[in-house]
Scaffold this motif. Structure first.
Motif, short mmCIF file in Angstrom:
data_model
loop_
_atom_site.label_atom_id
_atom_site.label_comp_id
_atom_site.label_asym_id
_atom_site.label_seq_id
_atom_site.Cartn_x
_atom_site.Cartn_y
_atom_site.Cartn_z
N LYS A 42 -120.60 -107.57 24.49
CA LYS A 42 -121.32 -105.41 24.17
C LYS A 42 -121.63 -105.85 25.69
O LYS A 42 -122.20 -104.36 26.32
CB LYS A 42 -122.53 -105.80 23.34
CG LYS A 42 -122.00 -104.83 22.29
CD LYS A 42 -122.92 -105.17 21.12
CE LYS A 42 -121.95 -104.52 19.96
NZ LYS A 42 -123.37 -104.28 18.78
N ALA A 45 -119.58 -104.90 28.97
CA ALA A 45 -119.18 -103.70 28.10
C ALA A 45 -120.50 -102.30 29.10
O ALA A 45 -119.88 -101.01 29.30
CB ALA A 45 -118.82 -103.13 27.00
N GLY A 64 -107.69 -98.85 30.14
CA GLY A 64 -108.35 -100.32 29.69
C GLY A 64 -108.13 -101.41 30.17
O GLY A 64 -106.64 -101.59 31.07
N ARG B 247 -102.77 -109.07 23.55
CA ARG B 247 -104.09 -109.07 24.89
C ARG B 247 -104.24 -111.33 24.77
O ARG B 247 -104.30 -111.12 23.33
CB ARG B 247 -105.41 -108.41 24.42
CG ARG B 247 -106.73 -108.58 25.07
CD ARG B 247 -106.16 -107.63 25.47
NE ARG B 247 -106.00 -106.32 25.91
CZ ARG B 247 -106.29 -104.91 26.09
NH1 ARG B 247 -107.83 -105.75 25.83
NH2 ARG B 247 -105.94 -104.55 26.42
N THR B 256 -114.23 -110.25 20.34
CA THR B 256 -114.48 -109.47 21.07
C THR B 256 -113.09 -108.49 21.04
O THR B 256 -112.99 -107.47 20.57
CB THR B 256 -114.82 -110.23 22.08
OG1 THR B 256 -116.17 -110.70 21.93
CG2 THR B 256 -115.01 -108.86 23.49
N VAL B 257 -111.80 -109.08 21.30
CA VAL B 257 -110.72 -108.45 21.59
C VAL B 257 -110.21 -107.83 20.19
O VAL B 257 -109.93 -106.35 20.40
CB VAL B 257 -109.65 -110.04 21.81
CG1 VAL B 257 -108.27 -109.50 21.83
CG2 VAL B 257 -109.59 -110.58 23.18
N ASN B 259 -112.51 -106.01 17.91
CA ASN B 259 -113.37 -105.20 18.57
C ASN B 259 -112.17 -104.67 19.36
O ASN B 259 -112.99 -103.01 19.24
CB ASN B 259 -114.89 -105.95 18.60
CG ASN B 259 -115.64 -105.97 17.29
OD1 ASN B 259 -115.89 -104.55 16.52
ND2 ASN B 259 -115.58 -106.81 17.10
N GLU B 260 -112.41 -104.80 19.92
CA GLU B 260 -111.83 -103.50 21.30
C GLU B 260 -110.55 -102.77 20.57
O GLU B 260 -110.20 -101.57 20.60
CB GLU B 260 -111.48 -104.35 22.64
CG GLU B 260 -111.12 -103.26 24.18
CD GLU B 260 -110.37 -104.19 25.00
OE1 GLU B 260 -110.88 -106.06 24.86
OE2 GLU B 260 -109.75 -103.48 25.83
N GLU B 263 -111.46 -100.93 17.95
CA GLU B 263 -112.14 -99.73 18.36
C GLU B 263 -111.69 -98.75 19.09
O GLU B 263 -112.06 -96.89 19.05
CB GLU B 263 -113.34 -99.71 19.50
CG GLU B 263 -114.51 -100.36 19.44
CD GLU B 263 -115.65 -100.25 19.99
OE1 GLU B 263 -115.86 -100.07 21.49
OE2 GLU B 263 -116.74 -101.33 19.51
N THR B 264 -110.41 -98.56 19.73
CA THR B 264 -109.47 -97.90 20.54
C THR B 264 -108.70 -97.39 19.65
O THR B 264 -108.44 -96.17 20.23
CB THR B 264 -109.33 -98.64 22.01
OG1 THR B 264 -109.70 -99.33 22.46
CG2 THR B 264 -107.96 -98.28 22.67
N LYS B 354 -119.23 -107.39 17.91
CA LYS B 354 -118.82 -107.91 19.06
C LYS B 354 -120.04 -108.18 19.46
O LYS B 354 -120.75 -108.68 19.06
CB LYS B 354 -118.37 -106.21 20.36
CG LYS B 354 -117.26 -105.80 20.63
CD LYS B 354 -118.24 -104.36 21.20
CE LYS B 354 -117.06 -104.42 22.50
NZ LYS B 354 -117.12 -103.20 23.26
#
Lengths: 364, 364
Positions: A42, A45, A64, B247, B256-257, B259-260, B263-264, B354
């Protein structure tokens, strides 16, 4: 201009400023870079969004992910690819900062290879404890330099190293550009009789950084020559498409670049001492420190080898494109082979060898 | 095999070794990196020749100059461009070194964007005092990794910073590749019902680096997963061209990946705890240190979102291409929106947020 419009403008300006302050101040709480900013979570980011994207966000970065996809029309030409790390100390100095250097240095490497610079990547290695405000300033200058050079920031990276394992920040950029099929300067095209052109006064960058370090007994207001030369190169190639070879005279200065030219072609390079532009303040500083300006790094100055018949045309093109202090400074000869000679004002000559020692470390 | 041939082979081997030793030992006198190696003069040229070019010299680098020109056939596709700085500590660890990381990390970023990696730039920031032999070892590993990944080292740079302003060495690579016109995975193609595939056991890289630092109370023989995944991605895209998104799960790990991705896309990601491969030794180390393997960095492991109907086909393709431990580990759902949920073996669920803190700095 009518009063009413003027007022509207003022209000717009205030709103812009408020938005800017809010955007900048209100979101990233940290005042200094921490190790968490480099851990990919976080905090990373947040730094990315509120420092980097705020300053230079664009459509490409908005994709991204860790790769950016883009269109590129090579039109039968070649892809040019270049990279440099920037570790200059201090990171800010009269006439520039590591931000401009990181853009201009890589853009210029592409330009002197005959390429039109297109895209650039920017990777930061930040030292824990770096002021966020300093980082923001560098990032802003980097963005402005990329705009001036007409190159798009396409992708990037941020790492953080512990305090004492870096020095504020290091930047590594890589650039890609396109060399049109009919435009490939190279060593092989250099011939005896060709003239040497320098795009501006030499040694300003190195001496500016030296002064900025503040550990010398002298102080002189010398500004770095840091600038993009892509526009100058474009003007030169338009005027004299038969330009033989170009190189920016960065680390090791003009002397090192000329030695590389002599060694690779096997030809001789004759430089005319009187003709080489050096600003008085810079020359005085060099003299006091016993440094030869020929060996001092430049960051916005290139050397071109041009055909003798078009030398004046080449000079005029570069001068008119924004480098009024460009000069013709020498010529290519058959003998002495593979070496560089300086002809002094008194008619004497001396050999100009490659840089051996290290008078000016961390100049870029 | 006949004795005579065998003998000839032996003699050839000895000659090779002599040539190698002579080439390596006989030319570069320095045992350690000095500031002069970064100043752009004779010492820089010597380091360049006798360390870098000896190990990975090629036709592209032989062009000289600061830009490299090359042919690239985009065939109507897009250019992919990626960069990363590598600051891992220590620079050598079980299963790899900063050399492989610098190649594999950037190659993998290109590969998971759907690109075929083509060219890579390599920029070194060396700390004064670094052993030349250590540098040579890293350079050799970097060269081997680039060969394995089928990517050509096209251009590079070397800077030297004073002792205490770096940490042995940092490497920044940038890579360019080509994304075929018909092959553009992206967030927009991810849909509810799609399955998640991981190409191998997770958390090995981060835990290996942690162990190698030697400052923990425990010690376990864990090897980094560092490898190129371009060949795996190619096999996957051949088998399942309709692969939605990929990814590599580096900094911040799988959590983390994912979550990305959530989110996206605004969709939910459900991970099945039981299905996620973690080697027993790695899991034990994570448990002892109280670290969740989902947050630990990987350097040769990627996540792909594949259509449900072809999930088994996708899995088989990746497994057969050299990743036998690949697994299907979850799915995309409509709700809960924009978040990641882990379903445990006991049927419980927990949110996977995250990364906030910084359990493992300088892991890549």
């Amino acid at each position: 201009m009518e009063p009413k419009n003027r007022l509207n403008e003022d209000v717009d300006q205030v709103n812009d400023t408020i938005a800017r302050v809010r955007r900048r101040g209100g979101r990233l709480k940290d005042q200094q870079v921490t190790l968490a900013h480099g851990a990919g979570g976080k905090a990373s980011a947040s730094l990315l969004q509120h420092v980097f994207f705020d300053e230079y966000g664009n459509d490409l970065l908005a994709q991204g992910g860790d790769s950016t996809l883009m269109d590129l029309d090579l039109q039968g030409g070649k892809l040019a690819f270049s990279t440099d790390s920037y570790v200059v100390n201090p990171i800010e100095f009269p006439g520039g900062s590591i931000g401009e250097l990181a853009i201009n240095g890589t853009v210029n490497d592409l330009a002197v290879a005959g390429a039109v610079p297109k895209y650039i990547s920017v990777a930061f290695i930040l030292e824990e404890g770096l002021d966020i405000e300093t980082l923001r300033r560098i990032v802003l200058r980097l963005k402005e330099a990329s705009d001036k050079a007409g190159v798009a920031i396409a992708t990037g990276d941020t790492k953080v190293v512990p305090k004492g394992k870096g020095d504020k920040l290091y930047i590594t950029t890589a650039g890609v550009g396109v060399v049109p099929a009919d435009r490939v300067p190279g060593f092989a095209r250099v011939a005896p009789g060709d003239r040497l052109l320098v795009s501006g006064p030499i040694a300003d960058h190195g001496m500016s950084v030296m002064m900025a370090r503040g550990d010398l007994a002298i102080d002189a207001p010398i500004e770095s020559d840091s600038r993009e030369v892509a526009s100058l190169v474009a003007a030169l190639l338009d005027a004299v498409p038969d330009t033989r070879w170009m190189r920016d005279a960065t680390r090791g200065g003009v002397a090192t670049v000329m030695n590389e030219l002599a060694e690779t072609t096997g030809l001789g390079v004759v430089l005319e001492d009187e003709a080489i532009p050096v600003r008085p303040m810079t020359r005085a500083a060099c003299d006091m420190l016993g440094i030869d300006p020929l060996y001092v790094a430049n960051e916005g100055t290139f050397i071109a080898v041009v055909p003798e018949a078009q030398a004046e045309e080449a000079l005029a093109a570069v001068q008119q494109a924004g480098a009024p202090e460009a000069r013709l400074i020498g010529r290519i000869v058959e003998k002495p082979e593979a070496c560089v000679v300086l002809v002094t004002a008194f008619g004497g000559t001396r050999m100009v060898d490659k840089l051996v020692g290290d008078p000016l470390p961390r100049i870029c």
